[in-house]
Design a protein around this motif. Structure first.
Motif, PDB file in Angstrom:
ATOM      1  N   TYR A   1       9.806   7.946  -6.910  1.00  0.00           N
ATOM      2  CA  TYR A   1       9.770   6.478  -6.869  1.00  0.00           C
ATOM      3  C   TYR A   1      10.916   5.819  -7.645  1.00  0.00           C
ATOM      4  O   TYR A   1      11.495   4.839  -7.168  1.00  0.00           O
ATOM      5  N   PRO A   2      11.299   6.337  -8.829  1.00  0.00           N
ATOM      6  CA  PRO A   2      12.407   5.675  -9.547  1.00  0.00           C
ATOM      7  C   PRO A   2      13.685   5.580  -8.708  1.00  0.00           C
ATOM      8  O   PRO A   2      14.400   4.593  -8.766  1.00  0.00           O
TER       9      PRO A   2
ATOM     10  N   LYS B   1      -6.158   6.459   2.469  1.00  0.00           N
ATOM     11  CA  LYS B   1      -6.537   7.328   1.355  1.00  0.00           C
ATOM     12  C   LYS B   1      -7.738   6.735   0.617  1.00  0.00           C
ATOM     13  O   LYS B   1      -8.717   7.430   0.326  1.00  0.00           O
TER      14      LYS B   1
ATOM     15  N   ASP C   1       4.515   8.551  -5.970  1.00  0.00           N
ATOM     16  CA  ASP C   1       3.182   7.956  -5.913  1.00  0.00           C
ATOM     17  C   ASP C   1       2.672   8.013  -4.484  1.00  0.00           C
ATOM     18  O   ASP C   1       3.346   8.523  -3.592  1.00  0.00           O
ATOM     19  N   ASP C   2       1.461   7.463  -4.295  1.00  0.00           N
ATOM     20  CA  ASP C   2       0.826   7.607  -2.987  1.00  0.00           C
ATOM     21  C   ASP C   2       1.444   6.719  -1.913  1.00  0.00           C
ATOM     22  O   ASP C   2       1.214   6.926  -0.731  1.00  0.00           O
ATOM     23  N   ALA C   3       2.193   5.703  -2.352  1.00  0.00           N
ATOM     24  CA  ALA C   3       2.798   4.817  -1.353  1.00  0.00           C
ATOM     25  C   ALA C   3       3.979   5.494  -0.662  1.00  0.00           C
ATOM     26  O   ALA C   3       4.176   5.342   0.535  1.00  0.00           O
ATOM     27  N   THR C   4       4.754   6.220  -1.442  1.00  0.00           N
ATOM     28  CA  THR C   4       5.937   6.873  -0.878  1.00  0.00           C
ATOM     29  C   THR C   4       5.949   8.346  -1.261  1.00  0.00           C
ATOM     30  O   THR C   4       6.791   8.789  -2.047  1.00  0.00           O
ATOM     31  N   PRO C   5       5.004   9.112  -0.757  1.00  0.00           N
ATOM     32  CA  PRO C   5       5.007  10.525  -1.132  1.00  0.00           C
ATOM     33  C   PRO C   5       6.248  11.206  -0.570  1.00  0.00           C
ATOM     34  O   PRO C   5       6.750  10.833   0.492  1.00  0.00           O
TER      35      PRO C   5
ATOM     36  N   ARG D   1       5.046  -4.195  -7.483  1.00  0.00           N
ATOM     37  CA  ARG D   1       5.003  -3.990  -6.039  1.00  0.00           C
ATOM     38  C   ARG D   1       3.826  -4.676  -5.364  1.00  0.00           C
ATOM     39  O   ARG D   1       3.880  -4.974  -4.170  1.00  0.00           O
TER      40      ARG D   1
ATOM     41  N   GLU E   1       3.370   2.304   4.312  1.00  0.00           N
ATOM     42  CA  GLU E   1       2.862   2.649   2.977  1.00  0.00           C
ATOM     43  C   GLU E   1       1.469   2.060   2.778  1.00  0.00           C
ATOM     44  O   GLU E   1       0.583   2.718   2.237  1.00  0.00           O
TER      45      GLU E   1
ATOM     46  N   LEU F   1       7.137  12.351 -10.253  1.00  0.00           N
ATOM     47  CA  LEU F   1       7.502  10.930 -10.230  1.00  0.00           C
ATOM     48  C   LEU F   1       7.366  10.327  -8.826  1.00  0.00           C
ATOM     49  O   LEU F   1       8.178   9.516  -8.402  1.00  0.00           O
TER      50      LEU F   1
ATOM     51  N   GLY G   1       7.905   9.088 -18.018  1.00  0.00           N
ATOM     52  CA  GLY G   1       6.879   9.582 -17.102  1.00  0.00           C
ATOM     53  C   GLY G   1       6.767   8.611 -15.935  1.00  0.00           C
ATOM     54  O   GLY G   1       7.761   8.243 -15.333  1.00  0.00           O
ATOM     55  N   LYS G   2       5.546   8.171 -15.681  1.00  0.00           N
ATOM     56  CA  LYS G   2       5.343   7.280 -14.544  1.00  0.00           C
ATOM     57  C   LYS G   2       5.411   5.818 -14.942  1.00  0.00           C
ATOM     58  O   LYS G   2       5.105   4.934 -14.144  1.00  0.00           O
TER      59      LYS G   2
ATOM     60  N   VAL H   1      -6.090   6.318  -5.447  1.00  0.00           N
ATOM     61  CA  VAL H   1      -4.743   5.930  -5.024  1.00  0.00           C
ATOM     62  C   VAL H   1      -3.910   5.619  -6.259  1.00  0.00           C
ATOM     63  O   VAL H   1      -4.337   4.857  -7.119  1.00  0.00           O
ATOM     64  N   GLU H   2      -2.758   6.238  -6.328  1.00  0.00           N
ATOM     65  CA  GLU H   2      -1.890   5.999  -7.470  1.00  0.00           C
ATOM     66  C   GLU H   2      -0.644   5.249  -7.003  1.00  0.00           C
ATOM     67  O   GLU H   2      -0.017   5.639  -6.012  1.00  0.00           O
ATOM     68  N   LEU H   3      -0.343   4.190  -7.691  1.00  0.00           N
ATOM     69  CA  LEU H   3       0.820   3.393  -7.312  1.00  0.00           C
ATOM     70  C   LEU H   3       1.657   3.144  -8.562  1.00  0.00           C
ATOM     71  O   LEU H   3       1.205   2.471  -9.497  1.00  0.00           O
ATOM     72  N   MET H   4       2.853   3.698  -8.568  1.00  0.00           N
ATOM     73  CA  MET H   4       3.727   3.474  -9.726  1.00  0.00           C
ATOM     74  C   MET H   4       4.256   2.048  -9.684  1.00  0.00           C
ATOM     75  O   MET H   4       4.471   1.489  -8.603  1.00  0.00           O
TER      76      MET H   4
ATOM     77  N   LYS I   1      13.775   5.491  -5.423  1.00  0.00           N
ATOM     78  CA  LYS I   1      13.523   4.505  -4.360  1.00  0.00           C
ATOM     79  C   LYS I   1      13.687   3.083  -4.901  1.00  0.00           C
ATOM     80  O   LYS I   1      14.312   2.223  -4.278  1.00  0.00           O
TER      81      LYS I   1
ATOM     82  N   ARG J   1      -0.974   4.120   4.680  1.00  0.00           N
ATOM     83  CA  ARG J   1      -1.255   5.399   4.037  1.00  0.00           C
ATOM     84  C   ARG J   1      -2.205   5.228   2.855  1.00  0.00           C
ATOM     85  O   ARG J   1      -3.196   5.932   2.723  1.00  0.00           O
ATOM     86  N   LEU J   2      -1.904   4.213   2.029  1.00  0.00           N
ATOM     87  CA  LEU J   2      -2.720   3.989   0.831  1.00  0.00           C
ATOM     88  C   LEU J   2      -4.134   3.582   1.203  1.00  0.00           C
ATOM     89  O   LEU J   2      -5.113   4.046   0.624  1.00  0.00           O
TER      90      LEU J   2
ATOM     91  N   LEU K   1       5.160  -3.361  -0.367  1.00  0.00           N
ATOM     92  CA  LEU K   1       5.021  -2.082   0.327  1.00  0.00           C
ATOM     93  C   LEU K   1       5.290  -2.272   1.818  1.00  0.00           C
ATOM     94  O   LEU K   1       4.970  -3.318   2.391  1.00  0.00           O
TER      95      LEU K   1
END
Lengths: 535, 326
Positions: free
Chosen positions: B270-271, A67, B262-266, A82, A60, B260, B95-96, A74-77, B273, A63-64, A56
């Motif tokens: 993300y896909p 939050k 997330d909180d890191a890159t609102p 990552r 980022e 799609l 989905g995610k 906190v949601e992280l895809m 990115k 921000r996380l 990250l």
């Protein structure tokens, strides 16, 4: 630690360090021993720096974390990709396909798998080849069943350093070492301990154990104390497991005739300035064997006159005061002739391979220093003479280790600056040839002279939180590169053991035995033996 | 004339004031129109209106999404032509949840013009999607990191390929989305369209994700494969993007896309990115591929001639790569 568990995958390697990704759901702990399997080769590594890795960007992360700190979810895809844990480890050994262990000669390939060590892997490292057991290998904070021992024959002449902050386990280690020497079947070793805190003989407090609790004390402990007035057996009784145990220990009164002392003994305590030292030597030359009583008893003018004005009156006054400080109320150093020649008795005990325990809890710092210097000098001189004049007899003498508490007092940079030396520095330099070793115990290794630090080849590094101290140790020891964080985060009784003379080719993470547990085991064994004999 | 930079700054302020003045008052909105210049042709969009803002919510879903991105690097610059390296990455999602890892694909080509380089990039991107078509089914999303446009300067071949590609996805019921990180769309005043709409949305107090459309009502079909929109995916982000959508219900697709993040890159799916990050070509890769190409050229006996071409453009490259090829 019985079975190998996959723990990660190598993601970088350079020199003798590797970095690996830690699998989900497991942790790599600082100090943990692991293995990296790369084809036929296995690398044994010690973790020194676990660290999270994040792909990250700083914004980022900010921000996380904001939050999260505000209590939000906190949601992280793609989190596993990552953000993950990694750890840096130092390669301590390389095992080839035939099971032969060597120093690391290469690095594992990228993406080699990392596992925990199995019992068999630990066995390969030959950590238990010595005759003086000190503890178990630990992996992080987890204690394994693999014993760690030192080879006294190789370790003692090359000196030892035991260092930790207050309460880190220095005394416990020395007791464990003494117990191992006591348990040695042959009389190969002798250990001299000067105990000013009263901790070694009976533990010093309720529930604590001392050397006297060990069954082997009857045969191999030589106890020097003010509790006896003549050379005799000393009986120590204690209760254990609902029964009374009586120990018969050879004891000797703690008294030294002042007539045995020479100016050099006083000089080496470090309590005297150069002009004061000069006065000691002038008095010795002028007054002969009665130099001490003349200096102490005569008044200042008289001494000044008798010495022909060779020393200042103020110097004479200070020296008289300091000598009285050493002699005090004559509990240890006596003006009158003593019944027993303590030095001769100590040398006898050393010759017989005993653990000599000089118990002087009431002594002042000055008295402790004087006695330590005196004993060390006489033992070293005796071994030196023995080797020079009777090498065959010398070869049969046990290897002796002199335990020097608060070693920074005698071996400090200041004490040994500008060509100054003392018996401890001499033993550090030349003791190996005569099989006389020093075991320096200190909480301030940074204060020790660098040459001395380097000459203590076996180092038992217990918790040392101060930067100056652990930096000094790391700079003057092999295998401790990158171990700073580990040293300062060790728990009480946990150590990093460096001992090339024992054949240990890396800094071994050890959990030092708890002396109390050792004693319990010995007492239980003694009881079962007795039951067996009765039966 | 020796000027003063502070004087320049003042002139910049005046110029920008004049630019922004036009959109300052709501009653002036109607005078603002998006403009798209394509070679000699200029397309005027619909007058800007607050009715163009469509607020939406992310819709949770388990739809398949395939994100593809490619990057382009110069392997050798021979002046008249360049040897280009393209790296394409793909990531498939349900989905995610990421479905699988794909090894990025690398391709190389001699290109003679900038347009040819761009077409090469489009070629490899489309091929990457076409190779993964079996993954996609009705309702799936195909995400590209480029505008869905048929620029007049493109060759007929690439235009046809793009059209056929879009048609095949449309036939399969797959929504095609092109997200551009930067946009050349502007207002007739000269102000960037994305920036203006972001400003306007703040003035209007929009606090949810929004999409502005339509931008053009007619005349754009021959240049566009999908509907152009300006979309802001998250109220936590201050960025809006030009997003072209080829689907029946654009807003619904945008709602799926908004999910799609997330909180890191609102504010950015993300896909897309990830595909962008994985398509990056690092210096070591370039060095490796340069060496590999030089070896092939040496084996084919054209290395010296090739290095002469390189030398015509760069002393450094000739010097370095002759040595590297040994």
């Amino acid at each position: 630690m019985e079975e190998s568990i996959p723990i990660g995958v190598v993601i970088a390697a350079e020199g003798v360090t590797v970095k690996f990704r830690v699998n989900e759901g497991v942790y790599a702990e600082r100090g943990q021993l692991l293995k990296v399997v790369d084809g036929e080769k296995t690398f044994i590594v010690r973790v020194y720096d676990p660290e999270p890795v994040s792909l990250l960007a700083p914004a980022e992360v900010a921000r996380l974390s904001l939050k999260k700190s505000c209590g939000e979810q906190v949601e992280l895809m793609d989190k596993q990709l990552r953000v993950y844990n990694a750890a840096k480890a130092v390669i301590v050994a390389e095992v080839n396909g035939r099971g032969e262990v060597h120093g690391p000669s290469t690095v594992p390939s990228m993406f080699s798998e990392v596992y925990t060590l199995s019992k068999g892997d630990l066995k390969l490292l030959c950590l238990d080849g010595g005759d003086l057991e000190v503890g178990f290998v630990r992996s992080g904070h987890v204690v394994t069943s693999q014993k760690v021992s030192l080879s006294g024959r190789d370790v003692f002449p090359h000196h030892m350093l035991v260092c930790s902050a207050t309460g880190g386990g220095k005394t416990n280690f020395c007791k464990v070492l003494a117990a191992s020497v006591l348990k040695c079947c042959d009389n190969a070793y002798s250990l001299i301990i000067i105990d000013t805190e009263g901790e070694y003989f009976d533990g010093g407090s309720q529930g604590a154990y001392g050397l006297a609790h060990l069954p082997q004390a009857e045969e191999k402990l030589f106890y020097v104390s003010q509790r006896v007035k003549e050379l005799r057996d000393f009986y120590y009784t204690f209760s254990w497991n609902g029964r009374f145990v009586k120990r018969r220990v050879k004891a000797c009164p703690l008294e030294v005739w002042l007539g045995l002392l020479k100016p050099e003994d006083f000089r080496q305590t470090g309590f005297f300035t150069p002009p004061q030292e000069a006065l000691l030597w002038i008095a010795y030359r002028e007054f002969g064997r009665s130099w001490l009583s003349m200096l102490m008893d005569w008044d200042i003018d008289e001494v000044y006159r008798e010495l022909g004005g060779k020393a200042q009156k103020s110097t004479i006054a200070v020296v008289k005061r300091k000598l009285k400080m050493f002699v005090g109320d004559e509990t240890v150093f006596k003006r009158s002739d003593c019944k027993v020649d303590l030095i001769a008795e100590v040398l006898n005990a050393v010759k017989d391979g005993k653990v000599v325990l000089i118990d002087m809890p009431m002594a002042t710092e000055a008295q402790e220093a004087l006695l330590t210097v005196l004993i060390a000098r006489r033992v070293f001189e005796a071994y030196e003479r023995a080797k020079k004049f009777s090498p065959e007899w010398w070869s049969k003498l046990p290897t002796v280790l002199i335990v020097v508490e608060e070693a920074h007092r005698y071996l400090s940079k200041r004490m040994l600056s500008e060509g100054e030396s003392n018996v401890f520095a001499e033993i550090s330099k030349r003791g190996r040839k005569y099989r006389v070793g020093l075991c320096c115990i200190t909480q301030m290794p940074s204060e020790l002279n660098e040459m001395v630090l380097r000459q203590q080849l076996t180092k038992v590094v217990l918790p040392l939180p101060t930067k100056a101290d652990y930096t000094a140790i790391v700079s003057h020891s092999p295998y401790l590169d990158d171990a700073e964080n580990e040293i300062k985060t060790l728990d009480r009784g946990e150590a990093l053991l460096v001992s090339p003379p024992s054949g240990l080719k890396f800094a071994v993470p050890v959990k030092i035995h708890k002396f109390e547990e050792l004693v319990e085991e010995e007492l239980a064994l003694e009881e079962s033996m007795k039951a067996f004999q009765v039966g | 004339m020796i000027g003063d930079v502070h004087g320049d700054f003042q002139r910049i302020v005046d110029e920008l004031n004049a630019l922004y003045e036009a959109g300052d008052e709501p009653y002036k909105l109607k005078a603002l129109r998006p403009v798209l210049k394509l070679e000699k042709e200029v397309i005027f969009g619909e007058p800007i209106s607050t009715c163009g803002f469509h607020v939406f919510k992310p819709i949770p879903h388990e739809k398949l999404a395939l994100a593809v991105d490619a990057s382009l690097k110069v392997l050798f610059d021979c002046g008249a032509f360049k040897v280009m390296l393209a790296k394409v990455s793909r990531s498939a999602w349900r989905g995610k949840r990421r479905l699988s890892f794909y090894e990025p694909i690398k391709r190389a080509k001699v290109v003679w013009s900038r347009v040819e380089a761009v077409e090469f990039l489009i070629d490899v991107e489309l091929d990457a999607v076409l190779n993964s078509l079996d993954l996609l089914n009705e309702g799936s999303l195909c995400l590209l990191d480029r505008p869905l446009m048929l620029f007049p300067r493109y060759s007929e071949r690439i235009k046809l390929k793009l059209k056929n590609f879009a048609k095949s996805l449309e036939r399969s019921g797959v929504a095609l989305v092109g997200i551009s990180k930067s946009s050349q769309l502007k207002l007739n005043t000269g102000e960037p369209l994305v920036g203006y709409l972001s400003y306007l949305s703040r003035q209007l107090g929009l606090s949810a994700p929004w999409s502005y459309m339509p931008i053009f009502n007619w005349g754009f079909e021959k240049w566009y494969l999908g509907t152009p929109t300006i979309t802001k995916f998250s109220d936590s982000s201050s960025y809006a993007f030009r997003v072209d959508v080829l689907a029946e219900d654009e807003l619904q697709v945008l709602s799926y896309l908004a999910y799609l993040q997330d909180d890191a890159t609102p504010g950015y799916p993300y896909p897309v990115k990830l595909a962008h990050d994985e398509a990056k070509v690092c210096d070591q890769e370039i060095i490796h591929d340069r060496r590999a190409l030089l070896e092939v050229l040496a084996e084919a006996g054209v290395l010296d001639r090739f290095l002469s071409s390189v030398r015509s453009s760069s002393f450094k490259e000739e010097f370095l790569w002759r040595r590297a090829s040994r």
